[in-house]
Design a protein around this motif. Sequence first.
Motif, PDB file in Angstrom:
ATOM      1  N   ILE A   8       3.133  -6.538   5.881  1.00 51.82           N
ATOM      2  CA  ILE A   8       2.746  -7.491   4.829  1.00 51.82           C
ATOM      3  C   ILE A   8       2.915  -6.847   3.458  1.00 51.82           C
ATOM      4  CG2 ILE A   8       0.783  -8.716   3.815  1.00 51.82           C
ATOM      5  CD1 ILE A   8      -0.190  -9.189   6.724  1.00 51.82           C
ATOM      6  N   LEU A   9       2.476  -5.598   3.314  1.00 53.65           N
ATOM      7  CA  LEU A   9       2.623  -4.907   2.034  1.00 53.65           C
ATOM      8  C   LEU A   9       4.089  -4.698   1.687  1.00 53.65           C
ATOM      9  CD1 LEU A   9      -0.298  -2.325   2.244  1.00 53.65           C
ATOM     10  CD2 LEU A   9      -0.069  -4.200   0.615  1.00 53.65           C
ATOM     11  N   GLY A  10       4.937  -4.484   2.691  1.00 51.18           N
ATOM     12  CA  GLY A  10       6.370  -4.354   2.439  1.00 51.18           C
ATOM     13  C   GLY A  10       6.953  -5.631   1.868  1.00 51.18           C
ATOM     14  N   VAL A  11       6.571  -6.770   2.433  1.00 51.61           N
ATOM     15  CA  VAL A  11       7.046  -8.061   1.917  1.00 51.61           C
ATOM     16  C   VAL A  11       6.499  -8.296   0.505  1.00 51.61           C
ATOM     17  CG1 VAL A  11       6.918 -10.560   2.245  1.00 51.61           C
ATOM     18  CG2 VAL A  11       7.377  -9.075   4.197  1.00 51.61           C
ATOM     19  N   PHE A  56      -0.721   4.204  -0.067  1.00 47.90           N
ATOM     20  CA  PHE A  56      -1.841   4.807   0.652  1.00 47.90           C
ATOM     21  C   PHE A  56      -1.941   4.342   2.104  1.00 47.90           C
ATOM     22  CE2 PHE A  56      -3.244   5.622  -3.754  1.00 47.90           C
ATOM     23  CZ  PHE A  56      -3.323   7.008  -3.653  1.00 47.90           C
ATOM     24  N   VAL A  57      -1.548   3.101   2.395  1.00 46.00           N
ATOM     25  CA  VAL A  57      -1.529   2.636   3.788  1.00 46.00           C
ATOM     26  C   VAL A  57      -0.473   3.408   4.568  1.00 46.00           C
ATOM     27  CG1 VAL A  57      -0.904   0.674   5.262  1.00 46.00           C
ATOM     28  CG2 VAL A  57      -2.512   0.359   3.384  1.00 46.00           C
ATOM     29  N   TYR A  68       4.078  13.476   3.842  1.00 45.10           N
ATOM     30  CA  TYR A  68       4.344  12.158   3.264  1.00 45.10           C
ATOM     31  C   TYR A  68       4.004  12.159   1.774  1.00 45.10           C
ATOM     32  CZ  TYR A  68       4.261   7.195   2.304  1.00 45.10           C
ATOM     33  OH  TYR A  68       4.507   5.965   1.744  1.00 45.10           O
ATOM     34  N   PHE A  69       2.852  12.722   1.425  1.00 45.44           N
ATOM     35  CA  PHE A  69       2.421  12.748   0.028  1.00 45.44           C
ATOM     36  C   PHE A  69       3.437  13.480  -0.844  1.00 45.44           C
ATOM     37  CE2 PHE A  69       0.213  14.653  -3.557  1.00 45.44           C
ATOM     38  CZ  PHE A  69      -0.407  13.546  -4.107  1.00 45.44           C
ATOM     39  N   VAL A  75       7.100   8.159  -5.984  1.00 39.88           N
ATOM     40  CA  VAL A  75       6.673   6.766  -5.835  1.00 39.88           C
ATOM     41  C   VAL A  75       5.260   6.585  -6.380  1.00 39.88           C
ATOM     42  CG1 VAL A  75       6.191   4.935  -4.166  1.00 39.88           C
ATOM     43  CG2 VAL A  75       8.176   6.411  -3.857  1.00 39.88           C
ATOM     44  N   LEU A  76       4.385   7.524  -6.051  1.00 42.80           N
ATOM     45  CA  LEU A  76       3.010   7.446  -6.550  1.00 42.80           C
ATOM     46  C   LEU A  76       2.986   7.505  -8.079  1.00 42.80           C
ATOM     47  CD1 LEU A  76      -0.056   7.418  -6.052  1.00 42.80           C
ATOM     48  CD2 LEU A  76       0.060   9.912  -5.899  1.00 42.80           C
TER      49      LEU A  76
END
Length: 122
Positions: A8-11, A56-57, A68-69, A75-76
């Motif tokens: 959902i966050l990707g969309v 963060f998800v 990942y961080f 991006v952050l």
Amino acid sequence: MQTPLSKILGVLTLIGGAALLVTLTGDILHGEVGRWNNTYLAVQLAVCIILLCDFFVRMYEAPNRSRYFVRNLFVLLIAIPYLNIVHLAGLHLSREAYLVLKCIPLIRSFWMIWLVVMWLGR
């Protein structure tokens, strides 16, 4: 594996990217240097919140969170709504500082275009 929340966050990220590009274009074409366009700032804040949530998800879902961080630190950093922070704080910037801060949304927009192109490529 992606969870429903990350899908959902990707969309929402893709939709937000399109909205950001439209409002950024309007701000560039019709905006005045040194003035804040409230519509653009509102859209930018909403998109940045979506990007931060997505970051963060995905970091939470990553098997190695510290890796990942580090890999997604760029991006952050571009997801932080610097113009909104300056506007809400009531800071008055020099012309040079203002132009530097205006470049960050451009970088964010180019990144969003890249995301849309990659998504369409899949």
